[in-house]
Structures are given as structure tokens and as C-alpha cells.
Design an enzyme around this catalytic site. Structure first.
Site, short mmCIF file in Angstrom:
data_model
loop_
_atom_site.label_atom_id
_atom_site.label_comp_id
_atom_site.label_asym_id
_atom_site.label_seq_id
_atom_site.Cartn_x
_atom_site.Cartn_y
_atom_site.Cartn_z
N CYS A 120 0.73 -1.28 -0.04
CA CYS A 120 0.07 -0.01 0.17
C CYS A 120 0.91 1.13 0.09
CB CYS A 120 -0.89 -0.10 1.07
SG CYS A 120 -2.07 -1.60 1.07
N HIS A 260 -3.24 6.83 2.87
CA HIS A 260 -3.50 5.51 2.21
C HIS A 260 -5.17 5.29 3.16
CE1 HIS A 260 -4.27 1.48 1.35
NE2 HIS A 260 -3.84 0.86 2.80
N ASN A 290 -10.40 -0.28 1.37
CA ASN A 290 -9.10 -0.19 1.11
C ASN A 290 -8.58 -0.76 -0.18
OD1 ASN A 290 -6.07 -0.65 0.98
ND2 ASN A 290 -6.30 -1.37 3.22
#
Ligand code: ACO
Length: 341
Positions: A120, A260, A290
Site C-alpha cells: 500500500c 492511504h 482499502n
């Protein structure tokens, strides 16, 4: 950390793009698969729904659409792109790379292409790699893509992980700046491989059957949620401050924080530790969950397109994830949508 005071070619972002698959999975939908409910997921994560691939959609097909979007925004032809970097942890195949597949599909016949794995944090790592190629004069136009298709690598019977992730792709076109102004002001990157086991998707290759019998194992996300949570809230604020210092700035200079999009509680903690207001923090994880490598870029594109992020806005874009990896890019937004000329 890089010395950002040396004299190199200035870099700017000229194109942005994103693609999110159409299929929506709500918290109520997941409650039909595992013992969970909307209230638990919303209060612990902030996520209300996520999008997932279906049918023939792939990481490459999502990245392809985001790539075309960014090239159209910048009015740049595919054949003028020098390099394609695809940040992804979940490619369609180990080889060929997603980057080579996208290169062929968009017709970027003159571009070199490779994948980059930093989970990520991939977009932040990729931004640093891309800007270095431009700063040093190796390339003039670099297309950076972030794409992940987590939905095919989740155990949909594991309520602690299947609620978190969604699929998506984002794209940035970086170019040597025409007016001499540098807009990728600083990038801070870190890794701690000693904590690799806290978040992983093992690739279960098998020994030769002549050596020993094989047992089929499945490949799913393994996560120690509490450790990842503690890791994120402790390292990310320090990384943002480090990156700001590399750019000669402080938290007072940030117009927007684009973290993020992992968990709203992590985002809120970072916001509080830096003394930022809710209006300064970009969050869309309620809609998409996510989306891993894509998440920062998807949030950036949406807020530019809806007019919240304006010309000369300074943004801190921070990532964290498997590896463990984490990092921050300080970026000024200045590009115009060439489709509107
Ligand atoms: N629904 C209902 N109950 C649940 C669920 C669920 N979906 N998941 C877990 N529970 C239960 C557990 O079984 C446990 O029950 P018990 O007390 O009876 O044992 C209880 O809820 C508490 O579980 P915890 O794991 O302690 O819950 P926590 O508050 O830590 O929240 C979460 C879990 C949301 C995963 C949190 O740890 C988190 O967000 N961590 C960060 C994860 C993350 O951001 N990962 C991705 C980052 S990197 C990347 O993007 C690849």
C-alpha cells in the site's frame, strides 16, 4: 532520505486517472457471508461499501482504463510515454508484468515497463522512482499506475480481513516541468522487513513431486490487524514530518493530507497527531474500502475532479502497508485538464 536541494530537472504531475469496478458490495452483503454487521464494520473501520471485479475484469484491465484517463487529462499520446511503472502487489500473473500488459494495451510502443511491489506504499515508492528518472534526465514522461485486486485473494470466510478491501486503479503521469517549477517537492520512504509476517499473502509454490508429496494450500491475506494499526499510527506522522522537512515545509503548509485509505480510525489518529482539521483530510474509504496501491491516487483524482483540490494546493500523500513499508510524498498540484481546453 534524498537530498532535495541538488540541481536536477524539475518534475510535475500533468495527468491523473482512476478506474473503480462497478460491482458494489455493501456491509450488509458481507453480513450474508460471515458473522458481522454494518454497525461493527462502520464503527471499527469507517467502511460502508467496496467495489470488486467481476467476470473478465483484471488488474490489467483496471490499470488500462486509469492509464487512458491520465493520458487524456494530460493530452499525451501513448507513444510519447518513456516508462510505465505499475505499483501492484496483486498482479494477474507473476510474469509477464502488469506494466508490460498495459504497455501493449494502450500502445505505448516506446515505453520501458516494469512492476514495483511495495504494497500500500506502492504509489509513494513509485512516485519517487518516477521522479528520479525524470530529475536525472533519463526520461521525460513516466506513467505511474497503482492497481490492486484484493477481492480474488481474500478468504471470504474470514471476517477480520474480507471486510476491509476493495479493488481499484489509479494513474499519474509525471513529466519534466515545462516552466522550470518543481512540484514533487520531497519523498520519504522506509521499510522494516523484520515485521513482514504481520501482513502477507504467501505464494505457495510446490516442491517437485519427486522430492516430496504436495498439499494444496490457498493464497489469502494473513494480517495481524492490531499490529498493523499500531504500526501505522506510530510511523506515518513521523514520515510526514520527515518529508515536510525535506521540502523545507511544516504541517502549517499542508493544504490536504491524502492518506492511504485503510481505516478511518488510523486516518483520524494521523490527523490528530499532526494537528490537522477534518476539512484538510481526504477520505473516501466509506465508498471504496482499502484499495491498497490505488487508494491514494483514487482519492486524489476524485478531489481534484470535484474542485476541492485547487491549483497550487500542497498535499502530503502518505502510504503504509505490507513489507512493512511506509512513506510520504509532498506534492504541489498545478496541472489543468487538457480535455476542457
Ligand atoms: N465483525 C464482527 N466482529 C468482528 C469482526 C467483524 N468483521 N472482525 C473481528 N471481529 C471480532 C473479533 O473476533 C473479536 O471478538 P472477540 O473479542 O470475541 O475475540 C472482536 O471483534 C475484536 O477483534 P479485534 O481484531 O481486536 O478488532 P479491532 O478493534 O482490532 O479491529 C481491525 C480489527 C478493524 C482489522 C483493526 O485491527 C484494523 O483496522 N487494523 C488495521 C488493519 C489495516 O489497516 N490493514 C491494512 C493496512 S495495509 C494494507 O493496506 C495492505
Amino acid at each position: 532520505m534524498m537530498n532535495d536541494n541538488l540541481s536536477f530537472n524539475p518534475v510535475t504531475i500533468t495527468g491523473i486517472g482512476r478506474y473503480i469496478p462497478e460491482t458494489v458490495i455493501t456491509n450488509e452483503d458481507i453480513a450474508k457471508l460471515v458473522d458481522t454487521n454494518d454497525e461493527w464494520i462502520t464503527s471499527r473501520t469507517g467502511i460502508k461499501q467496496r467495489r470488486v471485479v467481476s467476470g473478465n475484469e483484471t488488474a490489467t484491465s483496471l490499470a488500462y482504463k486509469a492509464a487512458l484517463d491520465a493520458l487524456a487529462f494530460a493530452d499525451v499520446k501513448p507513444e510519447d510515454v518513456d516508462l510505465i511503472i505499475v505499483a501492484t502487489s496483486l498482479p494477474d500473473s507473476l510474469y509477464p508484468s502488469t506494466a508490460c500488459e498495459v504497455q501493449a494495451e494502450i500502445g505505448a510502443v516506446n515505453a520501458a515497463a516494469f512492476n514495483l511491489v511495495a504494497a500500500c506504499t506502492g504509489l509513494v515508492y513509485g512516485l519517487n522512482v518516477a521522479r528520479n528518472f525524470i530529475m536525472t534526465g533519463t526520461y521525460k514522461k513516466v506513467l505511474l499506475l497503482g492497481v490492486d485486486v484484493h477481492s480474488r485473494f481474500l478468504d471470504w470466510e474470514d471476517r477480520s480481513t474480507c471486510i476491509l478491501f476493495g479493488d481499484g486503479a489509479g494513474a499519474l503521469l509525471l513529466e519534466q516541468s515545462a516552466d522550470g517549477q518543481n512540484d514533487v517537492l520531497s519523498v520519504d520512504m522506509h521499510a522494516n522487513g523484520k515485521k513482514a509476517g504481520e501482513l502477507s499473502i504467501p505464494l505457495n509454490g510446490k516442491n517437485c513431486p519427486l522430492v516430496e508429496p504436495n498439499e494444496a494450500k490457498q493464497q489469502y491475506v494473513n494480517m495481524n490487524g492490531k499490529e498493523i494499526y499500531k504500526f501505522a499510527v506510530s510511523v506515518v506522522p513521523k514520515s510526514i514530518k520527515h518529508a515536510l522537512s525535506g521540502a523545507g515545509l511544516s504541517t502549517d503548509n499542508i493544504d490536504y493530507l491524502i492518506p492511504h485509505q485503510a481505516n478511518m480510525r488510523i486516518v483520524s489518529s494521523i490527523m490528530e497527531r499532526l494537528g490537522l482539521s477534518e476539512e484538510q483530510v481526504i477520505a473516501n474509504l466509506d465508498k471504496y474500502g482499502n484499495t491498497s496501491t490505488a487508494s491514494i491516487c483514487v482519492a486524489l483524482v476524485e478531489e481534484i475532479m470535484n474542485g476541492k483540490i485547487k491549483q497550487d494546493s500542497i498535499m502530503a500523500m502518505c502510504g503504509f502497508g505490507a513489507g512493512l513499508t511506509w512513506g510520504t510524498a509532498i506534492v504541489r498540484w498545478r496541472a489543468l485538464d487538457k480535455r476542457k481546453k
